[in-house]
Design a protein around this motif. Structure first.
Motif, short mmCIF file in Angstrom:
data_model
loop_
_atom_site.label_atom_id
_atom_site.label_comp_id
_atom_site.label_asym_id
_atom_site.label_seq_id
_atom_site.Cartn_x
_atom_site.Cartn_y
_atom_site.Cartn_z
N THR A 41 38.18 41.61 25.77
CA THR A 41 37.67 42.44 24.78
C THR A 41 38.11 44.03 24.78
N GLU A 42 38.80 44.45 24.01
CA GLU A 42 39.39 45.92 24.08
C GLU A 42 38.88 46.41 22.76
N GLY A 43 37.62 47.04 23.11
CA GLY A 43 36.84 47.81 21.64
C GLY A 43 36.46 46.75 20.83
N SER A 44 37.00 47.18 19.67
CA SER A 44 36.72 46.17 18.35
C SER A 44 37.74 44.83 18.35
N ASP A 45 38.58 44.81 19.25
CA ASP A 45 39.71 43.82 19.34
C ASP A 45 39.47 42.97 20.50
N VAL A 46 40.00 42.05 20.40
CA VAL A 46 40.24 40.73 21.53
C VAL A 46 41.65 40.17 21.73
N VAL A 47 42.04 40.30 22.93
CA VAL A 47 43.20 39.78 23.35
C VAL A 47 43.11 38.47 24.27
N LEU A 48 44.28 37.53 23.77
CA LEU A 48 44.25 36.34 24.25
C LEU A 48 45.11 36.22 25.41
N HIS A 49 45.06 35.95 26.67
CA HIS A 49 45.99 35.83 27.66
C HIS A 49 46.22 34.43 28.07
N ALA A 50 47.55 34.21 28.27
CA ALA A 50 47.53 32.52 28.71
C ALA A 50 47.99 32.55 30.15
N GLY A 51 47.85 31.45 30.85
CA GLY A 51 47.89 31.18 32.34
C GLY A 51 49.63 31.63 32.82
N ASP A 52 50.34 31.47 31.73
CA ASP A 52 52.00 31.73 32.21
C ASP A 52 52.13 33.31 32.15
N GLY A 53 51.30 34.07 31.93
CA GLY A 53 51.49 35.70 31.89
C GLY A 53 51.61 36.19 30.39
N ARG A 54 51.65 35.36 29.56
CA ARG A 54 51.87 35.81 28.19
C ARG A 54 50.63 36.41 27.52
N ALA A 55 50.80 37.35 26.67
CA ALA A 55 49.59 38.10 26.16
C ALA A 55 49.71 38.07 24.75
N LEU A 56 48.92 37.92 23.66
CA LEU A 56 49.13 38.11 22.45
C LEU A 56 48.60 39.48 22.02
N GLU A 57 49.03 40.13 21.17
CA GLU A 57 48.66 41.51 20.43
C GLU A 57 47.08 41.43 20.06
N PRO A 58 46.54 42.55 20.24
CA PRO A 58 45.21 42.61 20.30
C PRO A 58 44.74 42.07 18.49
N ALA A 59 43.76 41.33 18.46
CA ALA A 59 43.58 40.74 17.11
C ALA A 59 42.03 41.09 16.81
N SER A 60 41.83 41.23 15.44
CA SER A 60 40.28 41.64 14.81
C SER A 60 39.63 40.41 14.97
N ARG A 61 39.97 39.22 14.90
CA ARG A 61 38.93 38.05 15.05
C ARG A 61 39.92 37.03 15.46
#
Length: 426
Positions: free
Chosen positions: A275-295
Protein backbone atom coordinates in the motif's frame (compact mmCIF):
# COMPACT_ATOMS: atom_id res chain seq x y z
CA UNK A 1 -39.04 -37.46 11.06
CA UNK A 2 -39.93 -35.43 7.94
CA UNK A 3 -37.77 -32.32 8.46
CA UNK A 4 -34.85 -31.78 6.08
CA UNK A 5 -32.61 -28.79 6.76
CA UNK A 6 -31.45 -26.88 3.70
CA UNK A 7 -28.54 -24.49 4.19
CA UNK A 8 -28.85 -21.46 1.92
CA UNK A 9 -31.82 -19.78 0.19
CA UNK A 10 -30.08 -19.33 -3.13
CA UNK A 11 -31.14 -20.92 -6.45
CA UNK A 12 -30.27 -24.49 -5.41
CA UNK A 13 -31.48 -24.16 -1.81
CA UNK A 14 -34.90 -22.87 -2.82
CA UNK A 15 -35.14 -25.52 -5.55
CA UNK A 16 -34.36 -28.19 -2.95
CA UNK A 17 -37.17 -26.87 -0.76
CA UNK A 18 -39.60 -27.07 -3.69
CA UNK A 19 -38.59 -30.67 -4.45
CA UNK A 20 -38.91 -31.64 -0.79
CA UNK A 21 -42.43 -30.25 -0.55
CA UNK A 22 -43.38 -32.06 -3.73
CA UNK A 23 -42.17 -35.30 -2.12
CA UNK A 24 -44.18 -34.74 1.05
CA UNK A 25 -41.14 -33.79 3.15
CA UNK A 26 -40.79 -30.67 5.28
CA UNK A 27 -37.93 -28.29 4.41
CA UNK A 28 -36.41 -25.80 6.82
CA UNK A 29 -34.16 -23.37 4.99
CA UNK A 30 -31.50 -21.53 7.00
CA UNK A 31 -30.32 -18.43 5.14
CA UNK A 32 -27.54 -16.27 6.53
CA UNK A 33 -28.54 -13.20 4.52
CA UNK A 34 -31.57 -10.93 4.85
CA UNK A 35 -33.46 -12.31 1.86
CA UNK A 36 -33.50 -14.91 -0.92
CA UNK A 37 -30.47 -15.04 -3.19
CA UNK A 38 -28.40 -12.81 -0.91
CA UNK A 39 -25.17 -13.74 -2.67
CA UNK A 40 -26.75 -13.27 -6.09
CA UNK A 41 -27.79 -9.79 -4.96
CA UNK A 42 -24.13 -8.85 -4.52
CA UNK A 43 -23.54 -9.38 -8.23
CA UNK A 44 -27.03 -8.34 -9.25
CA UNK A 45 -25.70 -5.98 -11.93
CA UNK A 46 -24.02 -8.83 -13.82
CA UNK A 47 -25.86 -10.50 -16.72
CA UNK A 48 -25.89 -14.29 -16.70
CA UNK A 49 -24.76 -16.25 -19.75
CA UNK A 50 -27.44 -18.89 -19.18
CA UNK A 51 -30.92 -18.16 -20.64
CA UNK A 52 -34.09 -18.08 -18.58
CA UNK A 53 -34.96 -21.61 -19.70
CA UNK A 54 -31.94 -22.90 -17.74
CA UNK A 55 -32.40 -20.70 -14.67
CA UNK A 56 -35.73 -22.03 -13.37
CA UNK A 57 -35.95 -25.37 -11.56
CA UNK A 58 -38.85 -27.58 -12.80
CA UNK A 59 -40.25 -28.35 -9.32
CA UNK A 60 -40.01 -24.67 -8.39
CA UNK A 61 -41.81 -23.76 -11.63
CA UNK A 62 -44.63 -26.17 -10.80
CA UNK A 63 -45.02 -24.68 -7.33
CA UNK A 64 -44.99 -21.13 -8.70
CA UNK A 65 -47.36 -21.86 -11.56
CA UNK A 66 -50.01 -23.09 -9.11
CA UNK A 67 -50.02 -19.56 -7.64
CA UNK A 68 -50.49 -17.88 -11.02
CA UNK A 69 -46.82 -17.09 -11.67
CA UNK A 70 -45.93 -16.62 -15.32
CA UNK A 71 -42.45 -17.79 -16.42
CA UNK A 72 -40.13 -14.98 -17.58
CA UNK A 73 -39.74 -14.36 -21.28
CA UNK A 74 -36.72 -15.62 -23.15
CA UNK A 75 -33.44 -13.80 -22.69
CA UNK A 76 -30.48 -13.50 -20.36
CA UNK A 77 -31.35 -11.86 -17.03
CA UNK A 78 -29.08 -10.01 -14.68
CA UNK A 79 -28.65 -11.40 -11.18
CA UNK A 80 -31.07 -8.75 -9.91
CA UNK A 81 -33.72 -9.80 -12.44
CA UNK A 82 -33.19 -13.46 -11.51
CA UNK A 83 -34.08 -12.56 -7.92
CA UNK A 84 -37.00 -10.25 -8.70
CA UNK A 85 -38.70 -12.44 -11.30
CA UNK A 86 -38.00 -15.91 -9.90
CA UNK A 87 -36.19 -16.33 -6.57
CA UNK A 88 -38.20 -13.75 -4.62
CA UNK A 89 -41.63 -15.06 -5.73
CA UNK A 90 -40.49 -18.62 -4.94
CA UNK A 91 -39.22 -17.57 -1.51
CA UNK A 92 -42.52 -15.82 -0.81
CA UNK A 93 -44.35 -19.13 -1.26
CA UNK A 94 -41.84 -20.82 1.05
CA UNK A 95 -41.67 -17.99 3.61
CA UNK A 96 -42.92 -20.04 6.57
CA UNK A 97 -40.14 -22.52 5.93
CA UNK A 98 -37.24 -20.06 5.68
CA UNK A 99 -35.26 -18.53 8.56
CA UNK A 100 -33.44 -15.41 7.36
CA UNK A 101 -30.43 -14.01 9.21
CA UNK A 102 -29.70 -17.54 10.46
CA UNK A 103 -26.06 -18.55 10.17
CA UNK A 104 -25.42 -22.27 10.52
CA UNK A 105 -22.56 -22.80 12.97
CA UNK A 106 -22.45 -26.59 13.13
CA UNK A 107 -23.87 -29.86 11.81
CA UNK A 108 -23.48 -33.17 13.63
CA UNK A 109 -25.13 -36.50 14.48
CA UNK A 110 -27.32 -36.33 17.56
CA UNK A 111 -25.26 -37.26 20.62
CA UNK A 112 -22.20 -38.23 18.54
CA UNK A 113 -19.08 -36.26 17.79
CA UNK A 114 -16.91 -37.04 14.77
CA UNK A 115 -15.10 -39.94 16.44
CA UNK A 116 -18.12 -42.02 17.53
CA UNK A 117 -19.14 -45.02 15.38
CA UNK A 118 -21.75 -46.76 17.54
CA UNK A 119 -25.31 -46.07 16.38
CA UNK A 120 -24.17 -43.16 14.22
CA UNK A 121 -26.15 -43.88 11.00
CA UNK A 122 -29.44 -44.26 12.90
CA UNK A 123 -29.23 -40.90 14.67
CA UNK A 124 -30.80 -37.76 13.17
CA UNK A 125 -28.69 -34.78 12.29
CA UNK A 126 -28.59 -31.82 14.64
CA UNK A 127 -28.09 -28.40 13.08
CA UNK A 128 -27.02 -25.40 15.14
CA UNK A 129 -27.76 -21.89 13.86
CA UNK A 130 -27.47 -18.42 15.33
CA UNK A 131 -29.54 -15.40 14.29
CA UNK A 132 -28.53 -11.77 13.98
CA UNK A 133 -30.08 -11.24 17.42
CA UNK A 134 -27.69 -13.90 18.80
CA UNK A 135 -30.55 -16.34 19.32
CA UNK A 136 -29.35 -19.93 19.12
CA UNK A 137 -31.41 -22.62 17.41
CA UNK A 138 -30.96 -26.40 17.52
CA UNK A 139 -32.88 -28.35 14.88
CA UNK A 140 -33.15 -32.12 14.39
CA UNK A 141 -33.35 -33.36 10.81
CA UNK A 142 -33.52 -36.64 8.91
CA UNK A 143 -31.15 -35.18 6.27
CA UNK A 144 -29.15 -32.04 5.53
CA UNK A 145 -28.63 -30.41 2.13
CA UNK A 146 -25.81 -27.87 2.14
CA UNK A 147 -26.50 -25.36 -0.65
CA UNK A 148 -24.58 -22.51 0.98
CA UNK A 149 -22.37 -21.86 -2.05
CA UNK A 150 -18.89 -20.36 -2.04
CA UNK A 151 -19.53 -16.64 -2.55
CA UNK A 152 -18.47 -15.64 0.96
CA UNK A 153 -15.08 -17.38 0.69
CA UNK A 154 -13.27 -15.96 -2.36
CA UNK A 155 -9.74 -17.04 -3.21
CA UNK A 156 -7.02 -14.49 -2.44
CA UNK A 157 -4.59 -12.78 -4.80
CA UNK A 158 -1.70 -14.67 -3.21
CA UNK A 159 -0.46 -17.32 -5.62
CA UNK A 160 -0.16 -20.06 -2.99
CA UNK A 161 -3.83 -19.88 -2.01
CA UNK A 162 -2.89 -17.82 1.06
CA UNK A 163 -3.39 -14.04 1.12
CA UNK A 164 -0.29 -12.24 -0.11
CA UNK A 165 1.74 -10.19 2.33
CA UNK A 166 -0.15 -6.93 2.80
CA UNK A 167 -3.28 -8.17 1.01
CA UNK A 168 -5.48 -8.01 4.11
CA UNK A 169 -4.39 -4.43 4.81
CA UNK A 170 -5.01 -3.36 1.22
CA UNK A 171 -8.44 -4.99 1.34
CA UNK A 172 -9.30 -3.19 4.58
CA UNK A 173 -8.49 0.11 2.84
CA UNK A 174 -10.70 -0.77 -0.15
CA UNK A 175 -7.76 -0.98 -2.54
CA UNK A 176 -8.16 -4.72 -3.12
CA UNK A 177 -11.71 -6.00 -3.65
CA UNK A 178 -13.11 -9.46 -4.37
CA UNK A 179 -16.15 -8.63 -6.50
CA UNK A 180 -17.13 -7.67 -10.03
CA UNK A 181 -17.44 -3.87 -10.19
CA UNK A 182 -20.69 -2.24 -11.28
CA UNK A 183 -20.95 0.52 -13.86
CA UNK A 184 -20.80 3.33 -11.27
CA UNK A 185 -17.61 1.92 -9.79
CA UNK A 186 -15.81 1.45 -13.10
CA UNK A 187 -16.88 4.91 -14.29
CA UNK A 188 -15.40 6.42 -11.11
CA UNK A 189 -12.06 4.84 -12.04
CA UNK A 190 -11.81 6.65 -15.37
CA UNK A 191 -8.33 8.05 -15.97
CA UNK A 192 -6.74 5.78 -13.37
CA UNK A 193 -4.78 2.52 -13.40
CA UNK A 194 -6.88 -0.56 -12.56
CA UNK A 195 -5.69 -4.17 -12.17
CA UNK A 196 -7.80 -7.30 -12.63
CA UNK A 197 -6.35 -10.58 -11.30
CA UNK A 198 -7.86 -13.80 -12.65
CA UNK A 199 -8.76 -15.45 -15.94
CA UNK A 200 -12.21 -16.92 -15.39
CA UNK A 201 -15.60 -15.59 -16.41
CA UNK A 202 -15.75 -13.08 -13.53
CA UNK A 203 -12.42 -11.58 -14.60
CA UNK A 204 -13.60 -11.46 -18.22
CA UNK A 205 -16.72 -9.59 -17.13
CA UNK A 206 -14.67 -7.02 -15.22
CA UNK A 207 -12.27 -6.62 -18.15
CA UNK A 208 -15.19 -6.01 -20.51
CA UNK A 209 -16.71 -3.36 -18.23
CA UNK A 210 -13.37 -1.60 -17.81
CA UNK A 211 -12.71 -1.80 -21.54
CA UNK A 212 -15.72 0.41 -22.15
CA UNK A 213 -14.24 3.04 -19.81
CA UNK A 214 -10.95 2.92 -21.72
CA UNK A 215 -12.85 3.52 -24.95
CA UNK A 216 -14.46 6.66 -23.49
CA UNK A 217 -11.35 7.85 -21.63
CA UNK A 218 -8.07 6.61 -23.17
CA UNK A 219 -6.17 7.88 -20.10
CA UNK A 220 -7.61 4.90 -18.21
CA UNK A 221 -5.16 2.00 -17.98
CA UNK A 222 -6.23 -1.58 -17.33
CA UNK A 223 -3.82 -4.40 -16.53
CA UNK A 224 -5.03 -7.98 -16.68
CA UNK A 225 -2.94 -10.33 -14.53
CA UNK A 226 -2.93 -14.13 -14.89
CA UNK A 227 -0.73 -16.63 -13.11
CA UNK A 228 -0.25 -19.03 -15.98
CA UNK A 229 1.89 -18.48 -19.03
CA UNK A 230 -1.08 -17.65 -21.24
CA UNK A 231 -4.82 -17.09 -21.01
CA UNK A 232 -5.32 -19.86 -23.56
CA UNK A 233 -8.98 -20.83 -24.06
CA UNK A 234 -10.05 -21.00 -20.43
CA UNK A 235 -12.52 -18.19 -21.05
CA UNK A 236 -14.67 -20.32 -23.30
CA UNK A 237 -14.92 -21.94 -26.66
CA UNK A 238 -16.04 -18.93 -28.68
CA UNK A 239 -18.41 -20.00 -31.44
CA UNK A 240 -18.00 -23.64 -30.30
CA UNK A 241 -19.58 -22.94 -26.91
CA UNK A 242 -23.15 -24.25 -26.64
CA UNK A 243 -23.86 -21.31 -24.32
CA UNK A 244 -23.22 -18.52 -26.87
CA UNK A 245 -23.11 -15.72 -24.28
CA UNK A 246 -20.42 -17.58 -22.34
CA UNK A 247 -18.31 -18.02 -25.46
CA UNK A 248 -18.79 -14.40 -26.53
CA UNK A 249 -17.79 -13.06 -23.10
CA UNK A 250 -14.32 -14.57 -23.27
CA UNK A 251 -13.82 -13.46 -26.83
CA UNK A 252 -14.70 -9.86 -25.99
CA UNK A 253 -12.10 -9.81 -23.23
CA UNK A 254 -9.44 -11.28 -25.50
CA UNK A 255 -10.27 -8.75 -28.21
CA UNK A 256 -9.63 -5.89 -25.79
CA UNK A 257 -6.11 -7.22 -25.34
CA UNK A 258 -5.64 -7.61 -29.10
CA UNK A 259 -6.80 -4.01 -29.62
CA UNK A 260 -4.32 -2.70 -27.04
CA UNK A 261 -6.98 -1.37 -24.67
CA UNK A 262 -5.99 -3.85 -21.96
CA UNK A 263 -2.43 -4.87 -21.05
CA UNK A 264 -2.02 -8.59 -20.37
CA UNK A 265 0.61 -9.72 -17.85
CA UNK A 266 1.15 -13.49 -17.73
CA UNK A 267 3.03 -15.76 -15.36
CA UNK A 268 2.57 -13.22 -12.55
CA UNK A 269 2.20 -14.87 -9.13
CA UNK A 270 1.43 -12.26 -6.50
CA UNK A 271 3.62 -12.43 -3.41
CA UNK A 272 3.09 -8.99 -1.87
CA UNK A 273 0.56 -6.12 -1.97
CA UNK A 274 2.27 -2.89 -1.00
CA UNK A 275 0.00 0.00 0.00
CA UNK A 276 1.49 3.30 -1.14
CA UNK A 277 -0.78 6.17 -0.12
CA UNK A 278 -4.02 5.78 -2.04
CA UNK A 279 -2.52 3.19 -4.39
CA UNK A 280 -1.49 -0.44 -4.18
CA UNK A 281 1.43 -2.15 -5.93
CA UNK A 282 1.45 -5.87 -6.68
CA UNK A 283 4.80 -7.65 -6.46
CA UNK A 284 5.47 -11.09 -7.94
CA UNK A 285 7.78 -13.76 -6.61
CA UNK A 286 10.09 -13.37 -9.62
CA UNK A 287 10.86 -9.74 -8.75
CA UNK A 288 8.42 -8.05 -11.10
CA UNK A 289 6.15 -5.27 -9.84
CA UNK A 290 3.18 -3.62 -11.49
CA UNK A 291 2.68 0.12 -11.65
CA UNK A 292 0.72 1.60 -8.72
CA UNK A 293 -3.00 0.99 -9.13
CA UNK A 294 -6.02 2.79 -7.69
CA UNK A 295 -7.92 -0.50 -7.42
CA UNK A 296 -7.19 -4.21 -7.75
CA UNK A 297 -10.10 -6.53 -8.49
CA UNK A 298 -9.16 -10.04 -7.37
CA UNK A 299 -11.40 -12.48 -9.25
CA UNK A 300 -9.58 -15.76 -8.77
CA UNK A 301 -12.54 -17.96 -7.95
CA UNK A 302 -13.88 -19.32 -4.69
CA UNK A 303 -13.48 -22.13 -2.20
CA UNK A 304 -15.95 -23.98 0.08
CA UNK A 305 -16.40 -23.04 3.74
CA UNK A 306 -15.99 -26.34 5.60
CA UNK A 307 -15.61 -24.87 9.09
CA UNK A 308 -19.16 -25.57 10.27
CA UNK A 309 -18.95 -29.15 8.96
CA UNK A 310 -16.13 -30.27 11.24
CA UNK A 311 -18.37 -32.89 12.95
CA UNK A 312 -19.68 -34.39 9.71
CA UNK A 313 -17.81 -37.26 8.09
CA UNK A 314 -16.99 -35.92 4.64
CA UNK A 315 -15.60 -37.72 1.64
CA UNK A 316 -13.72 -34.90 -0.08
CA UNK A 317 -10.99 -34.82 -2.68
CA UNK A 318 -7.87 -33.44 -0.93
CA UNK A 319 -7.08 -31.01 -3.76
CA UNK A 320 -10.43 -29.62 -4.90
CA UNK A 321 -12.35 -30.04 -1.61
CA UNK A 322 -15.26 -31.43 -3.62
CA UNK A 323 -16.96 -34.81 -3.10
CA UNK A 324 -14.50 -37.39 -4.42
CA UNK A 325 -16.72 -38.66 -7.24
CA UNK A 326 -17.53 -35.13 -8.36
CA UNK A 327 -13.87 -34.10 -8.24
CA UNK A 328 -12.95 -36.71 -10.83
CA UNK A 329 -15.41 -35.04 -13.20
CA UNK A 330 -14.50 -31.39 -12.63
CA UNK A 331 -10.75 -31.62 -11.94
CA UNK A 332 -9.20 -28.66 -13.82
CA UNK A 333 -5.96 -30.63 -14.15
CA UNK A 334 -7.68 -33.25 -16.33
CA UNK A 335 -10.94 -31.83 -17.68
CA UNK A 336 -11.30 -31.56 -21.42
CA UNK A 337 -14.14 -30.55 -23.72
CA UNK A 338 -17.47 -32.19 -23.08
CA UNK A 339 -16.13 -34.41 -20.29
CA UNK A 340 -18.17 -33.00 -17.39
CA UNK A 341 -21.37 -34.98 -16.84
CA UNK A 342 -24.38 -34.32 -14.64
CA UNK A 343 -23.93 -35.39 -11.01
CA UNK A 344 -26.54 -36.91 -8.73
CA UNK A 345 -27.08 -38.31 -5.25
CA UNK A 346 -24.62 -41.19 -5.64
CA UNK A 347 -21.85 -38.75 -6.59
CA UNK A 348 -22.73 -36.30 -3.83
CA UNK A 349 -23.02 -38.80 -0.96
CA UNK A 350 -20.67 -38.67 2.04
CA UNK A 351 -19.69 -41.24 4.71
CA UNK A 352 -22.43 -39.76 6.93
CA UNK A 353 -25.60 -40.97 5.09
CA UNK A 354 -28.19 -38.28 4.52
CA UNK A 355 -25.74 -35.38 4.22
CA UNK A 356 -25.25 -33.77 0.80
CA UNK A 357 -23.44 -30.75 -0.58
CA UNK A 358 -25.07 -29.35 -3.73
CA UNK A 359 -24.65 -26.32 -5.97
CA UNK A 360 -21.39 -24.44 -6.52
CA UNK A 361 -20.01 -25.76 -3.23
CA UNK A 362 -20.19 -29.31 -4.62
CA UNK A 363 -17.49 -28.35 -7.14
CA UNK A 364 -15.13 -27.28 -4.34
CA UNK A 365 -12.42 -25.10 -5.84
CA UNK A 366 -13.18 -26.10 -9.43
CA UNK A 367 -14.58 -23.38 -11.71
CA UNK A 368 -17.65 -22.90 -13.90
CA UNK A 369 -20.77 -24.22 -12.23
CA UNK A 370 -24.10 -23.96 -14.06
CA UNK A 371 -27.51 -23.51 -12.43
CA UNK A 372 -28.96 -26.44 -14.39
CA UNK A 373 -26.30 -28.67 -12.83
CA UNK A 374 -27.52 -27.71 -9.38
CA UNK A 375 -31.17 -28.24 -10.26
CA UNK A 376 -30.41 -31.78 -11.41
CA UNK A 377 -28.39 -32.38 -8.26
CA UNK A 378 -31.21 -31.39 -5.91
CA UNK A 379 -33.78 -33.38 -7.91
CA UNK A 380 -31.64 -36.51 -7.54
CA UNK A 381 -30.72 -35.87 -3.89
CA UNK A 382 -34.30 -35.25 -2.80
CA UNK A 383 -35.43 -38.40 -4.63
CA UNK A 384 -32.81 -40.36 -2.66
CA UNK A 385 -33.88 -38.82 0.65
CA UNK A 386 -37.49 -39.70 -0.16
CA UNK A 387 -36.55 -43.33 -0.83
CA UNK A 388 -36.98 -43.18 -4.62
CA UNK A 389 -33.73 -44.89 -5.62
CA UNK A 390 -34.74 -45.22 -9.28
CA UNK A 391 -35.52 -41.51 -9.47
CA UNK A 392 -32.22 -40.65 -7.80
CA UNK A 393 -30.25 -42.76 -10.26
CA UNK A 394 -32.03 -41.40 -13.33
CA UNK A 395 -30.17 -38.65 -15.23
CA UNK A 396 -32.40 -35.91 -16.62
CA UNK A 397 -29.77 -33.47 -17.83
CA UNK A 398 -27.20 -33.18 -20.61
CA UNK A 399 -24.82 -30.31 -19.95
CA UNK A 400 -23.97 -27.86 -22.74
CA UNK A 401 -20.52 -28.27 -24.26
CA UNK A 402 -18.02 -25.53 -23.46
CA UNK A 403 -16.31 -25.90 -26.82
CA UNK A 404 -13.04 -25.91 -24.86
CA UNK A 405 -10.51 -28.71 -25.28
CA UNK A 406 -7.70 -28.04 -22.83
CA UNK A 407 -7.74 -24.67 -21.14
CA UNK A 408 -5.69 -21.85 -19.76
CA UNK A 409 -2.29 -22.98 -20.87
CA UNK A 410 0.74 -24.61 -19.31
CA UNK A 411 1.46 -23.48 -15.77
CA UNK A 412 4.87 -22.00 -16.52
CA UNK A 413 5.52 -21.89 -20.24
CA UNK A 414 3.71 -19.42 -22.49
CA UNK A 415 2.79 -20.69 -25.92
CA UNK A 416 3.89 -24.26 -26.68
CA UNK A 417 0.62 -24.85 -28.50
CA UNK A 418 1.48 -28.42 -29.42
CA UNK A 419 1.25 -29.74 -25.87
CA UNK A 420 -1.93 -30.53 -23.94
CA UNK A 421 -3.29 -27.69 -21.85
CA UNK A 422 -4.87 -27.62 -18.39
CA UNK A 423 -8.05 -25.61 -17.80
CA UNK A 424 -7.41 -24.73 -14.17
CA UNK A 425 -8.18 -21.50 -12.39
CA UNK A 426 -5.52 -18.87 -12.26
Amino acid sequence: MRTVVVIGAGPQGLAAAAHLLERGLEPLVCEQGPGPGSSVAEWGHVRLFSPWSELVDPAAARLLSASGWVPPATGFPTGRQWIEQYLAPLAALLRERIMYGARVTGVARLGRDLTVDEGRPTQPFVVHAVTEQSEEHRVLARAVIDASGTWLTPNPAGAEGIPAIGEARARAHGLVVHRIPDSDEVNALAGQHVVVVGNGHSAATAITLLGRVVQRDPATRVTWVVRRGTVGNALGGGSGDELPERGALGQRAKQLVADGRVSLVTGFRTERCATEGSDVVLHAGDGRALEPASRVFVLTGFRPDLGFLSEVRLGLDPRLQAPSRVASEVDPNAHSCGSIRATGAADLAHPDPGFYVVGAKSYGRAPTFLAVTGFEQVRSVVAEIAGDRAGAERVELVLPDTGVCGGSGLFDAPGDAGRPRSPGRV
